[in-house]
Design a protein around this motif. Structure first.
Motif: not given
Length: 178
Positions: A30-33, A68-69, A140-143
Motif C-alpha cells: 500500500n503506497t502514498a505519494s 491523507g498522504q 501505515w503506508n508501505f506495509t
C-alpha cells in the motif's frame, strides 16, 4: 479462498485478475505519494526490474487512509509514480486497506499475516511485539505482503522495512519450485 480468486482495478481502469500472477512471487504494497516513505518506490522499481523475468511481480495499492498522504486522482498518482520513480509495475486504483470498505485482497492478506514483521539488529526477521489497534490492521503506508508462487502469504513487513532489506527473501522464494 486465495488471492487468485480476486480482482482489482488498475489506475488506468483495466481489471487485473490476480490469477494472472499465479506461479509468481508477488509483493503487495500500500503506497502514498506524499509520505516520508515514498522514496521506497525507487527500491521497489529496482527489485521489479531485477526479478520480473524470474517470475516476480509487484502490485502497488495507493491508499489515502494514513494522514491523507495520497490525495490525488488515479491518473495523478500514476503520473507521479512514472515521472518521479519511473514505476513500471502495476498500480491499482486508490484503495482502502482497513475498515469495512477494505479491498477484499487486503482483507485476505491481513487475515493470513496479521502482524507486521521486522528485522532485529542481526538482520533476522522477528514478529512485531507491539499491540495493534486490531491485530490485522495496516498501520501505515508501505506495509508489504510477500506471497509465494503457490499463493501463500509468507511475510508481512512493517512500513519501515525497506524493499532492499527483503531482497534475499525474494530470491529464496524465486528459487523455490522453479
Amino acid at each position: 479462498m486465495s488471492i487468485y480468486a480476486l480482482t482489482t482495478k488498475l489506475s488506468n481502469g483495466e481489471e487485473l485478475q490476480l490469477n494472472t500472477v499465479k506461479d509468481e512471487v508477488v509483493l503487495v504494497v500500500n503506497t502514498a505519494s506524499q509520505c516520508g516513505l515514498t522514496p521506497q518506490y525507487e527500491e521497489l522499481e529496482t527489485l521489479y526490474k531485477t526479478y520480473k523475468e524470474q517470475g516476480f511481480e509487484i502490485i502497488g495499492f495507493p491508499c489515502d487512509q494514513f494522514g491523507g498522504q495520497e490525495p490525488g486522482t488515479d491518473e495523478e498518482i500514476m503520473e507521479f509514480c512514472t515521472a518521479n520513480f519511473d514505476v513500471s509495475f502495476p498500480i491499482a486504483q486508490k484503495t482502502e486497506v482497513n475498515g469495512e470498505a477494505a479491498h477484499p485482497l487486503y482483507q485476505y492478506l491481513r487475515s493470513q499475516a496479521p502482524a507486521d514483521e521486522k528485522f532485529d539488529k542481526a538482520g533476522v526477521l522477528q514478529r512485531e511485539d507491539r499491540d495493534m489497534v486490531e491485530s490485522s490492521d495496516i498501520q501505515w503506508n508501505f506495509t508489504k505482503f510477500l506471497v509465494d508462487r503457490k499463493g501463500n502469504v509468507v511475510h508481512r513487513f512493517a512500513p519501515t522495512v525497506e524493499p532492499a532489506q527483503i531482497e534475499t527473501i525474494i530470491e529464496q522464494l524465486l528459487a523455490d519450485n522453479q
